[in-house]
Design a protein around this motif. Structure first.
Motif, mmCIF file in Angstrom:
data_model
loop_
_atom_site.group_PDB
_atom_site.id
_atom_site.type_symbol
_atom_site.label_atom_id
_atom_site.label_comp_id
_atom_site.label_asym_id
_atom_site.label_seq_id
_atom_site.Cartn_x
_atom_site.Cartn_y
_atom_site.Cartn_z
ATOM 1 N N UNK A 289 58.010 42.837 50.891
ATOM 2 C CA UNK A 289 59.282 42.233 50.509
ATOM 3 C C UNK A 289 59.118 41.445 49.212
ATOM 4 N N UNK A 290 57.968 40.822 49.021
ATOM 5 C CA UNK A 290 57.693 40.117 47.769
ATOM 6 C C UNK A 290 57.634 41.069 46.588
ATOM 7 N N UNK A 291 56.996 42.214 46.773
ATOM 8 C CA UNK A 291 56.936 43.215 45.701
ATOM 9 C C UNK A 291 58.333 43.710 45.355
ATOM 10 N N UNK A 292 59.149 43.905 46.363
ATOM 11 C CA UNK A 292 60.540 44.305 46.139
ATOM 12 C C UNK A 292 61.255 43.250 45.297
ATOM 13 N N UNK A 293 61.068 41.991 45.639
ATOM 14 C CA UNK A 293 61.717 40.903 44.897
ATOM 15 C C UNK A 293 61.264 40.881 43.440
ATOM 16 N N UNK B 109 63.148 37.431 47.928
ATOM 17 C CA UNK B 109 61.979 36.552 47.758
ATOM 18 C C UNK B 109 61.991 35.442 48.793
ATOM 19 N N UNK B 110 63.149 34.885 49.053
ATOM 20 C CA UNK B 110 63.261 33.842 50.072
ATOM 21 C C UNK B 110 62.837 34.380 51.431
ATOM 22 N N UNK B 111 63.296 35.574 51.755
ATOM 23 C CA UNK B 111 62.895 36.181 53.026
ATOM 24 C C UNK B 111 61.390 36.432 53.060
ATOM 25 N N UNK B 112 60.839 36.921 51.961
ATOM 26 C CA UNK B 112 59.409 37.244 51.922
ATOM 27 C C UNK B 112 58.542 36.018 52.152
ATOM 28 N N UNK C 186 63.985 56.256 43.825
ATOM 29 C CA UNK C 186 62.745 56.650 44.504
ATOM 30 C C UNK C 186 61.896 55.415 44.800
ATOM 31 N N UNK C 187 61.821 54.502 43.853
ATOM 32 C CA UNK C 187 61.056 53.259 44.069
ATOM 33 C C UNK C 187 61.673 52.456 45.210
ATOM 34 N N UNK C 188 62.984 52.306 45.196
ATOM 35 C CA UNK C 188 63.649 51.536 46.248
ATOM 36 C C UNK C 188 63.491 52.238 47.599
ATOM 37 N N UNK C 189 63.573 53.568 47.614
ATOM 38 C CA UNK C 189 63.368 54.307 48.863
ATOM 39 C C UNK C 189 61.952 54.089 49.400
ATOM 40 N N UNK C 190 60.993 53.979 48.503
ATOM 41 C CA UNK C 190 59.616 53.681 48.936
ATOM 42 C C UNK C 190 59.550 52.303 49.585
ATOM 43 N N UNK C 191 60.230 51.331 48.990
ATOM 44 C CA UNK C 191 60.284 50.005 49.619
ATOM 45 C C UNK C 191 60.946 50.080 50.988
ATOM 46 N N UNK C 192 62.002 50.862 51.120
ATOM 47 C CA UNK C 192 62.680 51.013 52.407
ATOM 48 C C UNK C 192 61.685 51.491 53.461
ATOM 49 N N UNK C 193 60.940 52.523 53.147
ATOM 50 C CA UNK C 193 59.985 53.071 54.116
ATOM 51 C C UNK C 193 58.893 52.065 54.465
ATOM 52 N N UNK C 194 58.342 51.415 53.463
ATOM 53 C CA UNK C 194 57.256 50.462 53.703
ATOM 54 C C UNK C 194 57.752 49.222 54.438
ATOM 55 N N UNK C 195 58.920 48.726 54.072
ATOM 56 C CA UNK C 195 59.470 47.551 54.736
ATOM 57 C C UNK C 195 59.835 47.861 56.183
ATOM 58 N N UNK C 196 60.407 49.020 56.428
ATOM 59 C CA UNK C 196 60.743 49.397 57.805
ATOM 60 C C UNK C 196 59.473 49.524 58.645
ATOM 61 N N UNK C 197 58.431 50.063 58.054
ATOM 62 C CA UNK C 197 57.159 50.192 58.778
ATOM 63 C C UNK C 197 56.599 48.817 59.147
ATOM 64 N N UNK C 198 56.667 47.887 58.209
ATOM 65 C CA UNK C 198 56.179 46.527 58.470
ATOM 66 C C UNK C 198 57.015 45.862 59.559
#
Length: 140
Positions: free
Chosen positions: A24-28, A71-74, A121-133
Motif C-alpha cells: 500500500x505504501x508503494x501504491x501511495x 499512505x495513511x492506510x499503509x 497495468x501497474x495499478x492492476x498489479x497493485x490490486x493483485x498484490x494488495x488483495x493477496x496481502x
C-alpha cells in the motif's frame, strides 16, 4: 482451536502487516509521484500524450489526495475494510483507464493511450498484490 496466529505480536501477523505497509505504501508513492507530475507538467503532458492541461491537472490533484489516503492506510493499523476499499477503487481506476484508452474519451494521442494502458497495468498489479496481502491477513 488455536488463536495464536491472530495475535498481533505473532511473526505471521507482523509479516502480513509489513507486506501490507509495503504494497500500500508503494501504491501511495507511485500514485503521488504521478499526481505531482500531472500537476507540475500538465502542459508538457499535452504535448507528449495529448488531452487537455486542465484534465491532467484535475487528475493530478485527485491522485495526490488519493495517494495521501492510501499512505495513511499503509502507515496505520486500520481495518481490512479500508484496504479492500482501496483495492476496489484501484480496480475501478483500471477499468476506467482501459475505457479511456479504448474509446479515446480524453482525446489522447496514441502514445497517451499507451501510457494509460501502461499505468493501468501497474495499478492492476497493485490490486493483485494488495488483495493477496489482505487475504493473508485474514488467514494470519
Amino acid at each position: 482451536m488455536t488463536t495464536t496466529l491472530t495475535r498481533p505480536d505473532h511473526p505471521a501477523a507482523r509479516s502480513a502487516l509489513a507486506s501490507r505497509r509495503f504494497w500500500f505504501g508503494a501504491d501511495a508513492v507511485v500514485t503521488g509521484t504521478n499526481g505531482l507530475v500531472y500537476l507540475a507538467a500538465a502542459g508538457a503532458l499535452v504535448d507528449l500524450l495529448g488531452g487537455d492541461a486542465g484534465t491532467w491537472r484535475a487528475v493530478g490533484a485527485f491522485l495526490l489526495v488519493y495517494a495521501a489516503g492510501v499512505a495513511l492506510y499503509a502507515r496505520s493499523p486500520r481495518s481490512a475494510r479500508a484496504g479492500w476499499a482501496i483495492v476496489v477503487a484501484n480496480t475501478l481506476w483500471v477499468v476506467a483507464s482501459l475505457d479511456v484508452a479504448v474509446t479515446g474519451a480524453l482525446d489522447l494521442d496514441p502514445v497517451g493511450r499507451g501510457w494509460v494502458v501502461a499505468q493501468a497495468v501497474v495499478v492492476a498489479s497493485f490490486v493483485l498484490l494488495q488483495a493477496r496481502v489482505l487475504r493473508a491477513r485474514l488467514q494470519a
